[in-house]
Design a protein around this motif. Structure first.
Motif, PDB file in Angstrom:
ATOM      1  N   GLN A  12      -4.195   9.081 -34.861  1.00 10.64           N
ATOM      2  CA  GLN A  12      -4.030   9.151 -36.317  1.00 10.64           C
ATOM      3  C   GLN A  12      -4.740   7.951 -36.924  1.00 10.64           C
ATOM      4  OE1 GLN A  12       0.451   9.446 -36.101  1.00 10.64           O
ATOM      5  NE2 GLN A  12       0.078  10.608 -37.968  1.00 10.64           N
ATOM      6  N   ARG A  17      -2.838  -0.164 -48.077  1.00  9.34           N
ATOM      7  CA  ARG A  17      -3.214  -0.420 -49.469  1.00  9.34           C
ATOM      8  C   ARG A  17      -2.230  -1.379 -50.096  1.00  9.34           C
ATOM      9  NH1 ARG A  17      -3.941   5.393 -51.980  1.00  9.34           N
ATOM     10  NH2 ARG A  17      -1.800   4.868 -52.454  1.00  9.34           N
ATOM     11  N   PHE A  25       1.112   2.146 -46.328  1.00  5.11           N
ATOM     12  CA  PHE A  25       0.224   2.638 -45.279  1.00  5.11           C
ATOM     13  C   PHE A  25       0.166   4.162 -45.370  1.00  5.11           C
ATOM     14  CE2 PHE A  25       1.663  -1.468 -43.888  1.00  5.11           C
ATOM     15  CZ  PHE A  25       0.536  -2.040 -43.329  1.00  5.11           C
ATOM     16  N   HIS A  26      -1.046   4.696 -45.464  1.00  6.80           N
ATOM     17  CA  HIS A  26      -1.214   6.143 -45.587  1.00  6.80           C
ATOM     18  C   HIS A  26      -2.176   6.644 -44.526  1.00  6.80           C
ATOM     19  CE1 HIS A  26       0.983   6.577 -49.318  1.00  6.80           C
ATOM     20  NE2 HIS A  26       0.367   5.509 -49.770  1.00  6.80           N
ATOM     21  N   MET A  29      -6.907  12.041 -42.686  1.00  8.39           N
ATOM     22  CA  MET A  29      -7.359  12.888 -41.577  1.00  8.39           C
ATOM     23  C   MET A  29      -8.806  12.567 -41.191  1.00  8.39           C
ATOM     24  SD  MET A  29      -5.531  15.076 -39.989  1.00  8.39           S
ATOM     25  CE  MET A  29      -3.751  15.148 -39.984  1.00  8.39           C
ATOM     26  N   ASP A  31     -12.050  13.551 -38.154  1.00  3.69           N
ATOM     27  CA  ASP A  31     -12.406  14.570 -37.163  1.00  3.69           C
ATOM     28  C   ASP A  31     -12.412  13.971 -35.754  1.00  3.69           C
ATOM     29  OD1 ASP A  31     -14.753  13.214 -36.820  1.00  3.69           O
ATOM     30  OD2 ASP A  31     -16.045  14.766 -37.644  1.00  3.69           O
ATOM     31  N   ALA A  89       6.868   3.372 -37.401  1.00  5.88           N
ATOM     32  CA  ALA A  89       6.935   4.385 -38.475  1.00  5.88           C
ATOM     33  C   ALA A  89       6.516   5.748 -37.928  1.00  5.88           C
ATOM     34  CB  ALA A  89       6.027   3.982 -39.624  1.00  5.88           C
ATOM     35  N   VAL A  90       7.246   6.764 -38.325  1.00  8.27           N
ATOM     36  CA  VAL A  90       6.903   8.131 -37.905  1.00  8.27           C
ATOM     37  C   VAL A  90       6.635   8.985 -39.144  1.00  8.27           C
ATOM     38  CG1 VAL A  90       8.165   8.058 -35.727  1.00  8.27           C
ATOM     39  CG2 VAL A  90       9.340   8.781 -37.805  1.00  8.27           C
ATOM     40  N   ASN A  91       5.929  10.076 -38.919  1.00  7.40           N
ATOM     41  CA  ASN A  91       5.628  11.038 -40.003  1.00  7.40           C
ATOM     42  C   ASN A  91       5.017  10.347 -41.220  1.00  7.40           C
ATOM     43  OD1 ASN A  91       6.952  12.657 -38.202  1.00  7.40           O
ATOM     44  ND2 ASN A  91       8.744  13.009 -39.474  1.00  7.40           N
ATOM     45  N   LEU A  92       4.096   9.430 -40.983  1.00 12.46           N
ATOM     46  CA  LEU A  92       3.443   8.752 -42.105  1.00 12.46           C
ATOM     47  C   LEU A  92       2.795   9.790 -43.024  1.00 12.46           C
ATOM     48  CD1 LEU A  92       1.631   5.709 -40.464  1.00 12.46           C
ATOM     49  CD2 LEU A  92       3.337   5.599 -42.245  1.00 12.46           C
ATOM     50  N   ASP A  93       2.936   9.581 -44.307  1.00 13.64           N
ATOM     51  CA  ASP A  93       2.372  10.543 -45.265  1.00 13.64           C
ATOM     52  C   ASP A  93       0.852  10.597 -45.154  1.00 13.64           C
ATOM     53  OD1 ASP A  93       4.752  11.360 -46.408  1.00 13.64           O
ATOM     54  OD2 ASP A  93       4.820   9.609 -47.715  1.00 13.64           O
ATOM     55  N   ILE A  94       0.315  11.799 -45.292  1.00 22.66           N
ATOM     56  CA  ILE A  94      -1.136  11.961 -45.319  1.00 22.66           C
ATOM     57  C   ILE A  94      -1.595  11.917 -46.773  1.00 22.66           C
ATOM     58  CG2 ILE A  94      -3.034  13.569 -44.882  1.00 22.66           C
ATOM     59  CD1 ILE A  94      -1.454  14.589 -42.500  1.00 22.66           C
ATOM     60  N   ASP A  95      -2.581  11.106 -47.031  1.00 20.38           N
ATOM     61  CA  ASP A  95      -3.108  11.005 -48.391  1.00 20.38           C
ATOM     62  C   ASP A  95      -4.617  10.832 -48.312  1.00 20.38           C
ATOM     63  OD1 ASP A  95      -3.625  10.632 -51.015  1.00 20.38           O
ATOM     64  OD2 ASP A  95      -2.521   8.761 -51.252  1.00 20.38           O
ATOM     65  N   GLN A  96      -5.326  11.938 -48.505  1.00 23.00           N
ATOM     66  CA  GLN A  96      -6.789  11.883 -48.424  1.00 23.00           C
ATOM     67  C   GLN A  96      -7.372  11.051 -49.573  1.00 23.00           C
ATOM     68  OE1 GLN A  96      -6.685  13.268 -45.058  1.00 23.00           O
ATOM     69  NE2 GLN A  96      -8.784  13.387 -45.751  1.00 23.00           N
ATOM     70  N   ASN A  97      -6.583  10.804 -50.615  1.00 26.84           N
ATOM     71  CA  ASN A  97      -7.077   9.998 -51.732  1.00 26.84           C
ATOM     72  C   ASN A  97      -6.873   8.503 -51.514  1.00 26.84           C
ATOM     73  OD1 ASN A  97      -7.762  12.313 -53.331  1.00 26.84           O
ATOM     74  ND2 ASN A  97      -5.566  12.620 -53.598  1.00 26.84           N
TER      75      ASN A  97
ATOM     76  N   VAL B   4       2.066  11.021 -53.236  1.00 29.61           N
ATOM     77  CA  VAL B   4       1.035  11.522 -52.340  1.00 29.61           C
ATOM     78  C   VAL B   4       0.582  12.887 -52.819  1.00 29.61           C
ATOM     79  CG1 VAL B   4       0.540  12.241 -49.990  1.00 29.61           C
ATOM     80  CG2 VAL B   4       1.964  10.239 -50.407  1.00 29.61           C
ATOM     81  N   GLN B  65     -11.482  20.132 -34.848  1.00 33.23           N
ATOM     82  CA  GLN B  65     -11.554  18.730 -35.270  1.00 33.23           C
ATOM     83  C   GLN B  65     -10.353  17.908 -34.815  1.00 33.23           C
ATOM     84  OE1 GLN B  65     -12.254  18.488 -39.487  1.00 33.23           O
ATOM     85  NE2 GLN B  65     -14.338  19.245 -39.298  1.00 33.23           N
ATOM     86  N   ARG B  69      -1.227  16.089 -36.008  1.00 33.22           N
ATOM     87  CA  ARG B  69      -0.302  15.080 -36.512  1.00 33.22           C
ATOM     88  C   ARG B  69       0.980  15.123 -35.682  1.00 33.22           C
ATOM     89  NH1 ARG B  69       2.880  15.027 -42.268  1.00 33.22           N
ATOM     90  NH2 ARG B  69       3.682  12.938 -42.115  1.00 33.22           N
ATOM     91  N   ASN B 148      13.234   2.344 -41.399  1.00 35.53           N
ATOM     92  CA  ASN B 148      11.847   1.918 -41.518  1.00 35.53           C
ATOM     93  C   ASN B 148      11.280   2.343 -42.883  1.00 35.53           C
ATOM     94  OD1 ASN B 148       9.049   1.527 -41.225  1.00 35.53           O
ATOM     95  ND2 ASN B 148       9.207   1.786 -39.021  1.00 35.53           N
ATOM     96  N   LEU B 150       8.349   2.432 -43.917  1.00 37.74           N
ATOM     97  CA  LEU B 150       7.028   3.061 -43.859  1.00 37.74           C
ATOM     98  C   LEU B 150       7.085   4.504 -43.364  1.00 37.74           C
ATOM     99  CD1 LEU B 150       4.887   0.119 -42.401  1.00 37.74           C
ATOM    100  CD2 LEU B 150       5.293   0.718 -44.771  1.00 37.74           C
ATOM    101  N   SER B 151       8.177   4.892 -42.744  1.00 41.32           N
ATOM    102  CA  SER B 151       8.272   6.261 -42.226  1.00 41.32           C
ATOM    103  C   SER B 151       8.201   7.270 -43.373  1.00 41.32           C
ATOM    104  CB  SER B 151       9.584   6.460 -41.458  1.00 41.32           C
ATOM    105  OG  SER B 151       9.526   5.791 -40.229  1.00 41.32           O
ATOM    106  N   GLY B 152       7.560   8.407 -43.085  1.00 43.08           N
ATOM    107  CA  GLY B 152       7.427   9.450 -44.098  1.00 43.08           C
ATOM    108  C   GLY B 152       8.783   9.992 -44.513  1.00 43.08           C
TER     109      GLY B 152
END
Lengths: 298, 187
Positions: A12, A17, A25-26, A29, A31, A89-97, B4, B65, B69, B148, B150-152
């Motif tokens: 990952q 930021r 932390f974001h 994605m 390749d 940290a788990v399941n960190l949010d995905i933020d393409q921006n 997000v 690709q 996750r 935590n 930072l965890s989602g």
């Protein structure tokens, strides 16, 4: 290291930021080619660390390090809290921006898992990563060079640090201190460190030292370093007085209590942190030294 | 903390359109007296095939690709009931709507547009009868509650062949969108 770099299963990627008051932390994605490159960076980092030393010493906040030095910090250390949070940290949010605001970006990181399910987190300061954005990049199209319109980021050759489930393996201490917001953590820990030291050294008056260290980062670093030493509680009062006397640190005695004047607090902390010492090589001419960096001889 | 954004707008829209593809199959079978047969059939076939092909392509790209996750399960809920709600609340009313007058047809299409927008906006693009046909189950995965910072904290949807998802398990799933993940090998 408790991770198999040649058996990476998932990768990952993400960026750190500075969102106002907090570091966020974001994940972004990437390749499979970028994932491979990140794995190679981690492998390269570990190779450099092993070239520097196979037996790293523990990181000390009071030490002055060069650019690249292999040191470690246990993951459960108080100073490791930010990096520990990132690693765990788990399941960190995905933020393409997350890459849009490059000014706020201060680091990039990769989280790996291996075939055994072990985790590794690697982090690097984003100086080079976003630095390319300020350059005018060209690409060859046919027989002419053209300006590149796309936003381009650059991966470094290695990371500043690697984190496994036991330790933070640090290659660039300055990178660790920056990303871990260590200065703030150390200043915030002054009261706790003083309380611990006071319990170990009840014959020292720490009130003035605490006030001073709360506003002086270097003194706060010394306190954090002294606290992490295992021999603090064994320090002998008379030996301490003698060393202060020999190295020019002025202290006054109030009964059994040692009081340090504000002008000599740094000197006193240097004595406790084994950075201020006397050498007697020339007869009747003792020499006093201060060591911003020192290594214990085993 | 900044919110997000979901991202992958087109992919999500195509997944929503794919989810309503059974409606176009039913309409194609029923036919329509207002529009010539070959146009109406062509349109219905397009609405069935194109979004589903896009969904299939999205899965292929995610695999190619390695857009994987790791998801740590706090709590998982099986949402097969959502499929029933979707069938009865959307598919059947639209199927039974009268399409023999131009105004009715227009009203149905506009209503369908509202539904598509809502499904797209509310991230309900995981409701797809195709997943059920191929033996997949849909679970909502709630994150682990830990200290935590930072965890989602957002829940995600996992499409998997597992019949149960135990808590604390870590699942490596492919990303279809930022809230919908697909586990191809889970049994």
């Amino acid at each position: 290291m408790k991770f198999e770099l040649n058996a990476i299963q998932t990768v990952q990627f993400g960026v750190g930021r500075d969102d106002g008051d907090e570091h966020a932390f974001h994940c972004v994605m990437v390749d499979d080619a970028v994932q491979t490159a990140l794995g190679e960076m981690a492998t390269e980092t570990w190779a450099i660390m092993r070239q520097l030393t196979n037996d790293p010493v523990r990181y000390e906040p009071s030490e002055k390090y060069s650019g690249c030095e292999h040191v470690y910090l246990p993951l459960d250390d108080d100073l490791a809290v930010r990096m520990r949070n990132l690693h765990e940290a788990v399941n960190l949010d995905i933020d393409q921006n997350a890459l849009n605001d490059t000014e706020a970006m201060f680091c990039y990181f990769a989280k790996f898992t291996d075939a055994r399910g072990w985790k590794l987190t690697a982090l690097r300061r984003a100086t080079q990563f976003k630095g390319v954005l300020k350059s005018r990049l060209l690409w060859q199209s046919g027989d002419a060079l053209r300006l590149m319109d796309d936003r381009v980021f650059k991966l470094d050759k290695d990371f500043d640090l690697l984190i496994d489930n036991q330790r933070i393996h640090i290659l660039r201490p300055s990178g660790f201190e920056f990303a871990g917001k260590l200065q703030e953590a150390i200043l915030g820990a002054v009261a706790g460190n003083v309380a611990t030291l006071h319990a170990d050294l009840p014959f020292v008056q720490f009130a003035g030292i605490q006030d001073y260290a709360s506003t002086h980062p270097r003194a706060a670093r010394y306190l954090a370093s002294i606290r992490s030493q295992q021999e603090v509680a064994k320090i002998d009062r008379q030996h301490l007085i003698n060393t202060c006397d020999a190295t020019g640190v002025e202290i006054t005695l109030n009964g059994r209590e040692l009081i340090v004047s504000e002008r000599h607090i740094m000197g006193f902390l240097e004595v406790l942190d084994r950075r201020r010492y006397e050498v007697k090589l020339v007869p009747n001419a003792p020499e006093q030294y201060r060591a911003p960096s020192r290594t214990r001889l085993s | 903390m900044k919110p997000v954004k979901e991202g992958l707008r087109l992919a999500r829209l195509m997944m929503v359109l794919s989810s309503i593809s059974p409606l176009f199959i039913l309409w194609a079978i029923r036919g329509n007296c207002l529009i010539p047969e070959y146009w109406f059939l062509g349109f219905c076939l397009f609405m069935v095939i194109a979004p589903s092909l896009y969904l299939w392509r999205r899965i292929v790209i995610a695999k190619k690709q390695k857009q994987i996750r790791p998801i740590v399960v706090g709590k998982a809920e099986d949402h097969r009931d959502h499929l029933l709600v979707y069938l009865f609340a959307m598919l059947l009313p639209f199927y039974s709507a009268d399409l023999s007058v131009w105004r009715d047809l227009a009203a149905v299409l506009v209503a369908l547009g509202f539904i598509v927008f809502l499904f797209w906006h509310l991230n309900l693009h995981y409701m797809n009868i195709l997943f059920a046909v191929f033996g997949f189950h849909v679970f909502t995965i709630y994150p682990k509650t830990d200290d935590n910072p930072l965890s989602g904290k957002t829940s995600v949807v996992l499409i998997t062949k597992r019949v149960a998802v135990p808590s604390k398990e870590q699942i490596a799933a492919y990303r279809l969108s930022n809230t919908v993940y697909f586990e191809s090998g889970g049994q």
